[in-house]
Design a protein around this motif. Structure first.
Motif, PDB file in Angstrom:
ATOM      1  N   ALA A 303       0.843  -1.203   0.000  1.00  0.00           N
ATOM      2  CA  ALA A 303       0.000   0.000   0.000  1.00  0.00           C
ATOM      3  C   ALA A 303       0.876   1.251   0.000  1.00  0.00           C
ATOM      4  CB  ALA A 303      -0.916  -0.005   1.221  1.00  0.00           C
ATOM      5  N   ASP A 304       0.376   2.317  -0.675  1.00  0.00           N
ATOM      6  CA  ASP A 304       1.181   3.543  -0.762  1.00  0.00           C
ATOM      7  C   ASP A 304       1.343   4.224   0.595  1.00  0.00           C
ATOM      8  OD1 ASP A 304      -1.550   3.881  -1.029  1.00  0.00           O
ATOM      9  OD2 ASP A 304      -1.409   4.636  -3.074  1.00  0.00           O
ATOM     10  N   GLN A 305       0.394   4.016   1.509  1.00  0.00           N
ATOM     11  CA  GLN A 305       0.585   4.479   2.892  1.00  0.00           C
ATOM     12  C   GLN A 305       0.500   3.264   3.802  1.00  0.00           C
ATOM     13  OE1 GLN A 305      -1.165   8.306   4.260  1.00  0.00           O
ATOM     14  NE2 GLN A 305      -2.328   8.166   2.363  1.00  0.00           N
ATOM     15  N   SER A 306       1.529   3.086   4.637  1.00  0.00           N
ATOM     16  CA  SER A 306       1.609   1.870   5.437  1.00  0.00           C
ATOM     17  C   SER A 306       2.258   2.158   6.782  1.00  0.00           C
ATOM     18  CB  SER A 306       2.429   0.823   4.669  1.00  0.00           C
ATOM     19  OG  SER A 306       2.864  -0.191   5.531  1.00  0.00           O
ATOM     20  N   SER A 307       1.502   1.867   7.846  1.00  0.00           N
ATOM     21  CA  SER A 307       2.092   2.028   9.189  1.00  0.00           C
ATOM     22  C   SER A 307       3.181   0.978   9.414  1.00  0.00           C
ATOM     23  CB  SER A 307       1.004   1.925  10.263  1.00  0.00           C
ATOM     24  OG  SER A 307       0.303   0.696  10.117  1.00  0.00           O
ATOM     25  N   ASN A 308       3.033  -0.206   8.778  1.00  0.00           N
ATOM     26  CA  ASN A 308       4.090  -1.220   8.907  1.00  0.00           C
ATOM     27  C   ASN A 308       5.407  -0.728   8.336  1.00  0.00           C
ATOM     28  OD1 ASN A 308       2.736  -3.290  10.209  1.00  0.00           O
ATOM     29  ND2 ASN A 308       1.975  -4.194   8.317  1.00  0.00           N
ATOM     30  N   ALA A 309       5.341  -0.081   7.156  1.00  0.00           N
ATOM     31  CA  ALA A 309       6.571   0.450   6.547  1.00  0.00           C
ATOM     32  C   ALA A 309       7.249   1.431   7.502  1.00  0.00           C
ATOM     33  CB  ALA A 309       6.248   1.120   5.215  1.00  0.00           C
ATOM     34  N   GLN A 335       9.137  14.719   7.866  1.00  0.00           N
ATOM     35  CA  GLN A 335       9.296  14.865   6.418  1.00  0.00           C
ATOM     36  C   GLN A 335       8.068  14.300   5.700  1.00  0.00           C
ATOM     37  OE1 GLN A 335      13.134  14.057   4.726  1.00  0.00           O
ATOM     38  NE2 GLN A 335      14.125  14.074   6.735  1.00  0.00           N
ATOM     39  N   THR A 336       7.835  14.800   4.493  1.00  0.00           N
ATOM     40  CA  THR A 336       6.649  14.346   3.749  1.00  0.00           C
ATOM     41  C   THR A 336       7.049  13.800   2.376  1.00  0.00           C
ATOM     42  OG1 THR A 336       6.288  16.539   2.794  1.00  0.00           O
ATOM     43  CG2 THR A 336       5.135  16.043   4.865  1.00  0.00           C
ATOM     44  N   TYR A 337       6.087  13.107   1.743  1.00  0.00           N
ATOM     45  CA  TYR A 337       6.303  12.537   0.409  1.00  0.00           C
ATOM     46  C   TYR A 337       4.974  12.569  -0.317  1.00  0.00           C
ATOM     47  CZ  TYR A 337       8.509   9.497  -3.093  1.00  0.00           C
ATOM     48  OH  TYR A 337       9.052   8.992  -4.243  1.00  0.00           O
ATOM     49  N   LYS A 338       5.016  12.745  -1.625  1.00  0.00           N
ATOM     50  CA  LYS A 338       3.771  12.836  -2.397  1.00  0.00           C
ATOM     51  C   LYS A 338       3.267  11.449  -2.799  1.00  0.00           C
ATOM     52  CE  LYS A 338       4.486  17.464  -4.349  1.00  0.00           C
ATOM     53  NZ  LYS A 338       3.915  18.045  -3.160  1.00  0.00           N
ATOM     54  N   VAL A 339       1.984  11.193  -2.563  1.00  0.00           N
ATOM     55  CA  VAL A 339       1.348   9.964  -3.059  1.00  0.00           C
ATOM     56  C   VAL A 339       0.103  10.356  -3.860  1.00  0.00           C
ATOM     57  CG1 VAL A 339       2.180   8.554  -1.127  1.00  0.00           C
ATOM     58  CG2 VAL A 339      -0.099   9.582  -1.003  1.00  0.00           C
ATOM     59  N   LEU A 340      -0.397   9.425  -4.658  1.00  0.00           N
ATOM     60  CA  LEU A 340      -1.550   9.696  -5.515  1.00  0.00           C
ATOM     61  C   LEU A 340      -2.842   9.185  -4.875  1.00  0.00           C
ATOM     62  CD1 LEU A 340      -0.176   8.595  -9.007  1.00  0.00           C
ATOM     63  CD2 LEU A 340      -0.601  10.941  -8.247  1.00  0.00           C
ATOM     64  N   GLU A 341      -3.927   9.903  -5.117  1.00  0.00           N
ATOM     65  CA  GLU A 341      -5.260   9.371  -4.817  1.00  0.00           C
ATOM     66  C   GLU A 341      -6.229   9.931  -5.847  1.00  0.00           C
ATOM     67  OE1 GLU A 341      -6.584  10.498  -0.934  1.00  0.00           O
ATOM     68  OE2 GLU A 341      -6.509  12.633  -1.364  1.00  0.00           O
ATOM     69  N   VAL A 342      -7.400   9.342  -5.927  1.00  0.00           N
ATOM     70  CA  VAL A 342      -8.409   9.827  -6.872  1.00  0.00           C
ATOM     71  C   VAL A 342      -9.459  10.604  -6.102  1.00  0.00           C
ATOM     72  CG1 VAL A 342     -10.235   9.135  -8.489  1.00  0.00           C
ATOM     73  CG2 VAL A 342      -8.023   7.998  -8.557  1.00  0.00           C
ATOM     74  N   VAL A 343      -9.673  11.867  -6.523  1.00  0.00           N
ATOM     75  CA  VAL A 343     -10.699  12.714  -5.903  1.00  0.00           C
ATOM     76  C   VAL A 343     -11.616  13.204  -7.019  1.00  0.00           C
ATOM     77  CG1 VAL A 343     -11.127  14.827  -4.581  1.00  0.00           C
ATOM     78  CG2 VAL A 343      -9.111  13.426  -4.063  1.00  0.00           C
ATOM     79  N   ASN A 344     -12.909  12.927  -6.862  1.00  0.00           N
ATOM     80  CA  ASN A 344     -13.897  13.341  -7.881  1.00  0.00           C
ATOM     81  C   ASN A 344     -13.469  12.914  -9.293  1.00  0.00           C
ATOM     82  OD1 ASN A 344     -15.392  14.594  -5.863  1.00  0.00           O
ATOM     83  ND2 ASN A 344     -14.207  16.496  -6.066  1.00  0.00           N
ATOM     84  N   GLY A 345     -13.016  11.677  -9.406  1.00  0.00           N
ATOM     85  CA  GLY A 345     -12.673  11.146 -10.730  1.00  0.00           C
ATOM     86  C   GLY A 345     -11.364  11.669 -11.291  1.00  0.00           C
ATOM     87  N   LYS A 395       1.523   4.564 -13.191  1.00  0.00           N
ATOM     88  CA  LYS A 395       1.613   3.691 -12.007  1.00  0.00           C
ATOM     89  C   LYS A 395       0.264   3.420 -11.343  1.00  0.00           C
ATOM     90  CE  LYS A 395       3.244   6.866  -8.392  1.00  0.00           C
ATOM     91  NZ  LYS A 395       4.267   7.012  -7.366  1.00  0.00           N
ATOM     92  N   ALA A 396      -0.788   4.104 -11.782  1.00  0.00           N
ATOM     93  CA  ALA A 396      -2.122   3.792 -11.259  1.00  0.00           C
ATOM     94  C   ALA A 396      -2.858   2.775 -12.139  1.00  0.00           C
ATOM     95  CB  ALA A 396      -2.954   5.072 -11.150  1.00  0.00           C
ATOM     96  N   PHE A 397      -2.211   2.341 -13.226  1.00  0.00           N
ATOM     97  CA  PHE A 397      -2.865   1.421 -14.168  1.00  0.00           C
ATOM     98  C   PHE A 397      -2.936   0.005 -13.585  1.00  0.00           C
ATOM     99  CE2 PHE A 397      -2.253  -1.771 -17.587  1.00  0.00           C
ATOM    100  CZ  PHE A 397      -3.433  -1.576 -18.290  1.00  0.00           C
ATOM    101  N   GLY A 402      -3.715  -0.922  -2.340  1.00  0.00           N
ATOM    102  CA  GLY A 402      -3.528   0.471  -1.918  1.00  0.00           C
ATOM    103  C   GLY A 402      -4.642   1.385  -2.402  1.00  0.00           C
ATOM    104  N   ALA A 403      -4.393   2.697  -2.291  1.00  0.00           N
ATOM    105  CA  ALA A 403      -5.425   3.698  -2.605  1.00  0.00           C
ATOM    106  C   ALA A 403      -5.844   3.659  -4.072  1.00  0.00           C
ATOM    107  CB  ALA A 403      -4.905   5.096  -2.250  1.00  0.00           C
TER     108      ALA A 403
END
Length: 475
Positions: A303-309, A335-345, A395-397, A402-403
């Protein structure tokens, strides 16, 4: 010690003979391993003598020797890179402390899970590839398949040694379970999804060894940073062997493309049906196979966000790829990092805490590495004067984890509706017709120096041998 002791029943460079209990336990596991190999290892290969490389040392200058050996008699063993008594943990909350030689109690469950998951992938790929020897396009390729198979077996041994030595009864039970799960088994499948997929043909095999073994490179590189020193040392040596697996994939696809381009130029056509009729694999089919194997492999990063990681990193169990070359504080809090999600298509980027995004960091490193190889494939087409280029899908294909799981996405990164997905899916992913066509080409060619009509010969043989060397003696 870096030299491998081959006088013992289990070759090793870990002084196994000094720990009689451990030695007996592993010698008890050994016949079960050989039974597993006989049952679901390379089909029909028992009597063959294969020109294999065998590790004789962990010295990068001269770690392997080559010679004909029956695969069932291959000396699988336990090899760790040399230790450094002063090694320090260089990331996470324990940064600056001495690396661990034993498993700390509080990290026991997580470390065992990491080792079991890695260990489970090794026999899985042998099971997935067990029938491929029956349709090898050449003796050269058959030998490469068998080399990969014995090394995946060796990597299983590497993880089983850690389980037996450091995890007591739990570890012994997990080592048994590694031989009981089976790729694609409805009741007892392998742990990770990609390792339950079929590898039906040699194009799939080359894509698997290019993409999925590359996932192995990145996972092993992250584990080679581990604060648990025996895991770091064993995965470093596994990486030495893993490089060949990716070479087989990259060069295999290059040779398929070379042959396809040759046929296209001879016929002066890019019509896929005409290319197929001439016994070559059309570029559209190669692209669809690429799309499938790439998308299945990037799911392996989790998953792109993971508490285990986050836990694995902060506790020092698993670092990042090339952790030592990075210039941040190696603790990553705040520190932060950019991840993808789908919002309103629509696909949007959002910032999340980097510790929670470490799967995505590793996935992005993998993507960069994969794209570089695909560009090398495109050089083959360019050199042949073919205008088509292979591309890596978004990468979302076709993601299942994950999300981004289940989102309908075109390879070029557009969110599409159900209707468009249904209409275009057969342009984007391999179809039953593609699999049937590729399967129809898979006739066995094993005379020295001869190659199936859908693949070009390699530029050079193995270990400076000629291409038409007798790599496999069928006995």
């Amino acid at each position: 010690m870096s030299t491998v002791n081959y006088s013992e029943k289990i070759p090793n460079n870990v002084n196994l003979g000094e720990d009689r209990t451990l030695q007996r336990a592993l010698e008890g596991w050994q016949p079960n391993f050989v039974n597993w190999w006989d049952d679901v290892g390379p089909d029909g290969s028992t009597a063959y003598e294969v020109y294999l490389r065998t590790a004789v040392s962990v010295d990068p200058q001269g770690w392997a020797q080559f010679g004909h050996v029956k695969m069932r008699d291959y000396r699988w063993g336990i090899f760790l890179n040399p230790g450094d008594a002063n090694r320090e943990i260089h990331f996470g909350d324990h940064k600056g402390e001495k690396a661990w030689q034993d498993v700390p109690g509080e990290h026991r469950a997580n470390l065992r899970r990491i080792i079991v998951t890695q260990g489970d992938t090794e026999p899985a790929s042998v099971e997935q590839q067990r029938h491929l020897g029956l349709t090898a396009p050449s003796m050269y390729d058959l030998r490469n398949l068998y080399q990969i198979n014995v090394e995946e077996g060796r990597h299983l041994w590497a993880m089983v040694y850690l389980l037996h030595k450091h995890f007591g009864r739990d570890g012994r039970e997990e080592a048994e379970a590694l031989l009981q799960r089976q790729s694609g088994d409805a009741n007892n499948p392998r742990i990770l999804g990609a390792f339950n997929e079929k590898t039906p043909d040699w194009l799939a095999f080359f894509m698997f060894t290019y993409f999925t073994d590359r996932d192995g490179k990145f996972q092993l590189s992250a584990l080679a940073e581990s604060a648990f020193d025996p895991l770091a040392r064993t995965t470093k040596f596994m990486l030495t062997e893993e490089a060949h697996h990716m070479f087989v994939g990259e060069s295999g696809v290059s040779r398929v493309l070379q042959r396809t381009a040759q046929v296209m130029n001879e016929l002066k056509t890019d019509d896929p049906q005409k290319v197929r009729a001439a016994g070559a694999i059309d570029l559209g089919t190669i692209q669809r196979y690429l799309n499938f194997h790439y998308s299945v492999t990037i799911d392996l990063f989790g998953a792109d966000q993971s508490s285990n990681a986050a836990i694995f990193y902060s506790s020092g169990l698993k670092g990042r790829y090339e952790e030592g070359k990075r210039t941040d504080d190696h603790v990553l809090k705040g520190q932060t990092y950019k991840v993808l999600e789908v919002v309103n298509g629509q696909l949007v980027e959002k910032d999340v805490p980097m510790l929670n995004a470490l799967n995505e960091v590793l996935r992005d490193d993998f993507i960069k590495d994969s794209v570089a190889g695909v560009q090398r494939w495109n050089k083959v087409l360019e050199k042949a004067g073919i205008p088509t280029r292979l591309t890596v899908p978004h990468k979302a294909f076709n993601r299942q984890i994950g999300a981004l799981a289940g989102i309908k996405m075109s390879p070029d990164g557009r969110v599409v509706n159900e209707q468009e997905w249904a209409a275009k899916k057969n342009e984007w992913l391999p179809t039953p017709d593609d699999f049937a066509f590729v399967a129809s080409l898979m006739g066995r060619v094993v005379d020295p120096g001869k190659f199936a009509g859908w693949i070009a010969p390699p530029v050079m043989g193995i270990n400076r041998q000629p291409v038409d060397f007798e790599y496999v003696r069928f006995g």
